[in-house]
Design a protein around this motif. Sequence first.
Motif, PDB file in Angstrom:
ATOM      1  N   TYR A  83     -46.152  37.825  -7.766  1.00 28.63           N
ATOM      2  CA  TYR A  83     -45.404  38.679  -6.837  1.00 28.63           C
ATOM      3  C   TYR A  83     -46.107  40.025  -6.724  1.00 28.63           C
ATOM      4  CZ  TYR A  83     -43.334  40.465 -11.209  1.00 28.63           C
ATOM      5  OH  TYR A  83     -43.145  40.971 -12.478  1.00 28.63           O
ATOM      6  N   GLU A  84     -45.921  40.664  -5.576  1.00 26.44           N
ATOM      7  CA  GLU A  84     -46.615  41.921  -5.311  1.00 26.44           C
ATOM      8  C   GLU A  84     -46.255  42.968  -6.366  1.00 26.44           C
ATOM      9  OE1 GLU A  84     -44.745  40.240  -3.156  1.00 26.44           O
ATOM     10  OE2 GLU A  84     -45.507  40.377  -1.106  1.00 26.44           O
ATOM     11  N   GLY A  85     -47.262  43.673  -6.823  1.00 29.39           N
ATOM     12  CA  GLY A  85     -47.050  44.726  -7.805  1.00 29.39           C
ATOM     13  C   GLY A  85     -46.984  44.223  -9.239  1.00 29.39           C
ATOM     14  N   GLY A  86     -46.998  42.914  -9.405  1.00 26.96           N
ATOM     15  CA  GLY A  86     -46.820  42.370 -10.748  1.00 26.96           C
ATOM     16  C   GLY A  86     -48.045  41.701 -11.326  1.00 26.96           C
ATOM     17  N   ALA A  87     -49.220  41.940 -10.746  1.00 22.86           N
ATOM     18  CA  ALA A  87     -50.397  41.158 -11.148  1.00 22.86           C
ATOM     19  C   ALA A  87     -50.713  41.285 -12.631  1.00 22.86           C
ATOM     20  CB  ALA A  87     -51.616  41.571 -10.317  1.00 22.86           C
ATOM     21  N   GLY A  88     -50.623  42.496 -13.185  1.00 20.41           N
ATOM     22  CA  GLY A  88     -50.949  42.664 -14.595  1.00 20.41           C
ATOM     23  C   GLY A  88     -50.003  41.900 -15.498  1.00 20.41           C
TER      24      GLY A  88
ATOM     25  N   PRO B  49     -50.000  47.981  -7.204  1.00 19.24           N
ATOM     26  CA  PRO B  49     -50.821  46.886  -6.667  1.00 19.24           C
ATOM     27  C   PRO B  49     -52.189  46.891  -7.331  1.00 19.24           C
ATOM     28  CG  PRO B  49     -50.678  48.697  -5.095  1.00 19.24           C
ATOM     29  CD  PRO B  49     -49.715  49.014  -6.199  1.00 19.24           C
ATOM     30  N   VAL B  50     -52.913  45.791  -7.204  1.00 20.91           N
ATOM     31  CA  VAL B  50     -54.211  45.661  -7.859  1.00 20.91           C
ATOM     32  C   VAL B  50     -55.153  46.790  -7.432  1.00 20.91           C
ATOM     33  CG1 VAL B  50     -56.242  44.187  -8.109  1.00 20.91           C
ATOM     34  CG2 VAL B  50     -53.963  43.161  -8.128  1.00 20.91           C
ATOM     35  N   ALA B  51     -55.091  47.183  -6.168  1.00 22.29           N
ATOM     36  CA  ALA B  51     -55.981  48.230  -5.672  1.00 22.29           C
ATOM     37  C   ALA B  51     -55.764  49.571  -6.354  1.00 22.29           C
ATOM     38  CB  ALA B  51     -55.801  48.393  -4.159  1.00 22.29           C
ATOM     39  N   GLU B  52     -54.591  49.741  -6.991  1.00 22.25           N
ATOM     40  CA  GLU B  52     -54.273  50.999  -7.674  1.00 22.25           C
ATOM     41  C   GLU B  52     -53.982  50.781  -9.159  1.00 22.25           C
ATOM     42  OE1 GLU B  52     -50.946  52.585  -5.556  1.00 22.25           O
ATOM     43  OE2 GLU B  52     -51.909  52.308  -3.603  1.00 22.25           O
TER      44      GLU B  52
ATOM     45  N   GLU C  44     -33.681  47.934 -22.017  1.00 19.79           N
ATOM     46  CA  GLU C  44     -34.972  48.604 -22.060  1.00 19.79           C
ATOM     47  C   GLU C  44     -36.052  48.039 -21.158  1.00 19.79           C
ATOM     48  OE1 GLU C  44     -36.257  48.770 -26.113  1.00 19.79           O
ATOM     49  OE2 GLU C  44     -35.059  50.542 -26.533  1.00 19.79           O
ATOM     50  N   PHE C  45     -36.025  46.759 -20.827  1.00 19.09           N
ATOM     51  CA  PHE C  45     -37.187  46.134 -20.183  1.00 19.09           C
ATOM     52  C   PHE C  45     -37.625  46.879 -18.922  1.00 19.09           C
ATOM     53  CE2 PHE C  45     -39.241  43.200 -17.255  1.00 19.09           C
ATOM     54  CZ  PHE C  45     -40.243  42.663 -18.039  1.00 19.09           C
ATOM     55  N   SER C  46     -36.724  47.016 -17.948  1.00 21.08           N
ATOM     56  CA  SER C  46     -37.105  47.677 -16.697  1.00 21.08           C
ATOM     57  C   SER C  46     -37.300  49.171 -16.883  1.00 21.08           C
ATOM     58  CB  SER C  46     -36.055  47.411 -15.615  1.00 21.08           C
ATOM     59  OG  SER C  46     -36.110  46.065 -15.198  1.00 21.08           O
ATOM     60  N   LEU C  47     -36.556  49.755 -17.797  1.00 19.48           N
ATOM     61  CA  LEU C  47     -36.704  51.183 -18.055  1.00 19.48           C
ATOM     62  C   LEU C  47     -38.103  51.486 -18.592  1.00 19.48           C
ATOM     63  CD1 LEU C  47     -34.913  53.718 -17.841  1.00 19.48           C
ATOM     64  CD2 LEU C  47     -34.391  53.440 -20.265  1.00 19.48           C
ATOM     65  N   VAL C  48     -38.590  50.639 -19.478  1.00  8.44           N
ATOM     66  CA  VAL C  48     -39.955  50.799 -19.991  1.00  8.44           C
ATOM     67  C   VAL C  48     -40.971  50.563 -18.887  1.00  8.44           C
ATOM     68  CG1 VAL C  48     -41.683  49.795 -21.556  1.00  8.44           C
ATOM     69  CG2 VAL C  48     -39.355  50.246 -22.376  1.00  8.44           C
ATOM     70  N   ARG C  49     -40.715  49.533 -18.077  1.00  2.70           N
ATOM     71  CA  ARG C  49     -41.667  49.205 -17.006  1.00  2.70           C
ATOM     72  C   ARG C  49     -41.862  50.375 -16.050  1.00  2.70           C
ATOM     73  NH1 ARG C  49     -41.966  43.508 -13.821  1.00  2.70           N
ATOM     74  NH2 ARG C  49     -44.175  43.732 -13.282  1.00  2.70           N
ATOM     75  N   PHE C  50     -40.760  51.092 -15.775  1.00  4.23           N
ATOM     76  CA  PHE C  50     -40.828  52.204 -14.830  1.00  4.23           C
ATOM     77  C   PHE C  50     -40.898  53.558 -15.534  1.00  4.23           C
ATOM     78  CE2 PHE C  50     -38.620  48.849 -12.260  1.00  4.23           C
ATOM     79  CZ  PHE C  50     -39.699  48.605 -11.415  1.00  4.23           C
ATOM     80  N   ASP C  51     -41.398  53.544 -16.761  1.00  7.10           N
ATOM     81  CA  ASP C  51     -41.689  54.772 -17.495  1.00  7.10           C
ATOM     82  C   ASP C  51     -40.486  55.706 -17.583  1.00  7.10           C
ATOM     83  OD1 ASP C  51     -43.413  56.327 -19.008  1.00  7.10           O
ATOM     84  OD2 ASP C  51     -44.172  57.440 -17.282  1.00  7.10           O
ATOM     85  N   GLY C  52     -39.314  55.113 -17.851  1.00  8.18           N
ATOM     86  CA  GLY C  52     -38.109  55.907 -18.070  1.00  8.18           C
ATOM     87  C   GLY C  52     -37.344  56.286 -16.824  1.00  8.18           C
ATOM     88  N   ASP C  53     -37.769  55.814 -15.667  1.00 13.75           N
ATOM     89  CA  ASP C  53     -37.070  56.126 -14.408  1.00 13.75           C
ATOM     90  C   ASP C  53     -35.822  55.244 -14.299  1.00 13.75           C
ATOM     91  OD1 ASP C  53     -36.194  56.307 -11.731  1.00 13.75           O
ATOM     92  OD2 ASP C  53     -38.222  56.784 -11.027  1.00 13.75           O
TER      93      ASP C  53
ATOM     94  N   GLU D  14     -52.665  50.128 -18.643  1.00 13.16           N
ATOM     95  CA  GLU D  14     -51.427  49.344 -18.561  1.00 13.16           C
ATOM     96  C   GLU D  14     -51.731  47.858 -18.657  1.00 13.16           C
ATOM     97  OE1 GLU D  14     -48.470  52.218 -15.912  1.00 13.16           O
ATOM     98  OE2 GLU D  14     -49.506  50.543 -14.941  1.00 13.16           O
ATOM     99  N   TRP D  15     -52.753  47.411 -17.934  1.00 15.38           N
ATOM    100  CA  TRP D  15     -53.122  45.994 -17.973  1.00 15.38           C
ATOM    101  C   TRP D  15     -53.568  45.590 -19.377  1.00 15.38           C
ATOM    102  CZ3 TRP D  15     -55.045  42.539 -13.669  1.00 15.38           C
ATOM    103  CH2 TRP D  15     -54.403  42.824 -12.458  1.00 15.38           C
ATOM    104  N   ARG D  16     -54.399  46.413 -19.978  1.00 12.32           N
ATOM    105  CA  ARG D  16     -54.909  46.098 -21.327  1.00 12.32           C
ATOM    106  C   ARG D  16     -53.762  46.026 -22.333  1.00 12.32           C
ATOM    107  NH1 ARG D  16     -58.943  49.515 -21.475  1.00 12.32           N
ATOM    108  NH2 ARG D  16     -60.518  47.939 -21.018  1.00 12.32           N
ATOM    109  N   ARG D  17     -52.826  46.944 -22.209  1.00 13.01           N
ATOM    110  CA  ARG D  17     -51.688  46.968 -23.124  1.00 13.01           C
ATOM    111  C   ARG D  17     -50.831  45.716 -22.965  1.00 13.01           C
ATOM    112  NH1 ARG D  17     -47.062  51.540 -22.719  1.00 13.01           N
ATOM    113  NH2 ARG D  17     -45.885  51.080 -24.613  1.00 13.01           N
ATOM    114  N   MET D  18     -50.605  45.292 -21.706  1.00 12.55           N
ATOM    115  CA  MET D  18     -49.805  44.080 -21.483  1.00 12.55           C
ATOM    116  C   MET D  18     -50.493  42.857 -22.062  1.00 12.55           C
ATOM    117  SD  MET D  18     -47.979  44.542 -17.745  1.00 12.55           S
ATOM    118  CE  MET D  18     -49.276  45.389 -16.853  1.00 12.55           C
TER     119      MET D  18
END
Length: 253
Positions: free
Chosen positions: A145-150, A94-97, A188-197, A102-106
Amino acid sequence: MSTPETAAPRTAVVTGASSGIGAATARTLAAAGYHVFCAARRVERIEELAAEIGGTAVVCDVTDAASVAALAERVGPRLDALVNNAGGAFGMRPVAEADTEEWRRMYDINVIGLMQVTRALLPALIASGAGAILNVGSTAGRTAYEGGAGYTAAKHGTKVVTETLRLELFDQPVRVMEIAPGMVRTEEFSLVRFDGDQDRADAVYAGVPEPLVAEDVADAIGWMLTRPAHVNVDELVIRPRAQAAQHKVHRVG
């Protein structure tokens, strides 16, 4: 004077061509008769792809101005189509965290990188007499959507850059288009988003009967680019049938 038999093939540049939508788009355009410049950072992947489709591999980091300039030099003075596909999402905080890097890279990849590649290749697109720029956006560029602001901020940037470029090039022989995919399952898309999780990545698509795949989006891109030169598909939003909206997805089980 060249004849249809001796005329040079149409040319296209696809950024982010090392996997997913980019690789699928390179294959689709090659099948449609384009000579494709496969641009991405991972040299082995794009060399393999270029060998498969008879294209040209060009190592390119869209966030690096010198790398983009080298791509433009390799392409040469004339280009028929540019697919700005390089992009990515990182994190779901979320924006508060929010993580500043990550934002700059996106933003660097989805907006600045798109601008740098477009700026470098625009003279060649105009020189073709019937150029086309197709930017790969997202439904995230239309809905928050929540968590996706960046990511949503970056993809809203992609959308607005596309709209502005269309206005600026209204008197030039270049079409400017955007495709905005919804839920697309790639390796790869979601895997990259969640840092390999892998578990978190898999959960995004859990129970969704048939999410889109890269080939679905590539097929639509091929259709958009191969319309007659006077036909501009301003934007095409494409989702799986199971996804009625960003927040409303049918899942089974």
